[in-house]
Design an enzyme around this catalytic site. Structure first.
Site, short mmCIF file in Angstrom:
data_model
loop_
_atom_site.label_atom_id
_atom_site.label_comp_id
_atom_site.label_asym_id
_atom_site.label_seq_id
_atom_site.Cartn_x
_atom_site.Cartn_y
_atom_site.Cartn_z
N ASP A 78 0.85 -1.18 0.00
CA ASP A 78 0.00 0.00 0.00
C ASP A 78 0.89 1.24 0.00
O ASP A 78 1.77 1.37 0.85
CB ASP A 78 -0.89 -0.02 1.25
N GLU B 22 -0.94 -1.05 -5.91
CA GLU B 22 -2.15 -0.36 -6.33
C GLU B 22 -1.79 0.59 -7.45
O GLU B 22 -0.79 1.29 -7.39
CB GLU B 22 -2.74 0.42 -5.14
N ASP C 72 -3.71 0.97 6.82
CA ASP C 72 -2.80 0.69 5.71
C ASP C 72 -2.48 -0.79 5.57
O ASP C 72 -2.35 -1.30 4.46
CB ASP C 72 -1.50 1.49 5.89
#
Ligand SMILES: [Zn+2]
Length: 195
Positions: A4, A88, A169
């Site tokens: 992340d 991501e 997170d």
């Protein structure tokens, strides 16, 4: 491993590890501001101005070197230790809406880290998968799959109705990993409907 891109840290890994930005970064930035101010006070065309400009360039160079070293160490470790790395797919245009976040992400050199991960994956025969940025990775419980409607950025920890308490997170990194592994298994992109 799921990664992340961080706001409070450089990256958070699905293992629960949080990786901070390179040390000295704040102090370096203060020093940079100082030499830049000094430069702006020097008369145009003067020898002192040339010297001040060289000083600014040196500080810039040192910050860039440190940051790059840090990113190289991190990306090499992640790639060596994992067969599949899921990130991501953060688009910059989605970030400019929130300037604080945009700054944190650019500070974190996220795009540079991702570039390193991708080419090192090539060297080591690993796989880097980017998952759709519309996937609500922060708002979905990585344990039961329930989704919360609203999760402001200031909320760093939240409790799902299933009873699991999440670090925002770490939970996101776990979801990113899960989605990435699905993508990998299907050989197809996952595009959940936009809310
Ligand atoms: Zn849950």
């Amino acid at each position: 491993m799921g990664i992340d891109a961080g706001v409070t840290s450089l990256v958070t890994l699905s293992t629960g590890e949080k990786v901070a930005n390179a040390g000295h970064e704040r102090r370096d930035r203060e020093r940079l501001a100082r030499v830049q101010r000094a430069l702006s006070r020097k008369a145009k065309g003067s020898a002192n101005r040339a010297k001040a400009r060289a000083r600014v360039a040196r500080v810039h160079g040192r910050i860039a070197d440190r940051r790059r070293d840090h990113l190289h160490q991190l990306s090499t470790r992640i790639i060596r230790e994992n067969q599949t790395v899921v990130v991501e797919d953060l688009a910059v245009r989605n970030m400019v809406r929130n300037r604080a976040l945009a700054r944190a992400i650019s500070d974190a050199s996220w795009s540079e880290l991702r570039r390193m991960l991708e080419y090192k994956a090539g060297w080591y025969g690993r796989e880097v998968i980017a998952v759709d940025r519309w996937y609500p990775s922060s708002k979905t419980c990585s344990f039961c799959g329930a989704r919360v409607e609203v999760l402001p950025l200031t909320v760093r920890e939240w409790a799902c109705r299933c009873g699991v308490v999440h670090d925002r997170d770490v939970n996101a990194a776990r979801n990113i990993l899960a989605v990435g592994l699905t993508v990998s298994a299907c050989g197809d992109g996952v595009r959940p409907p936009r809310s």
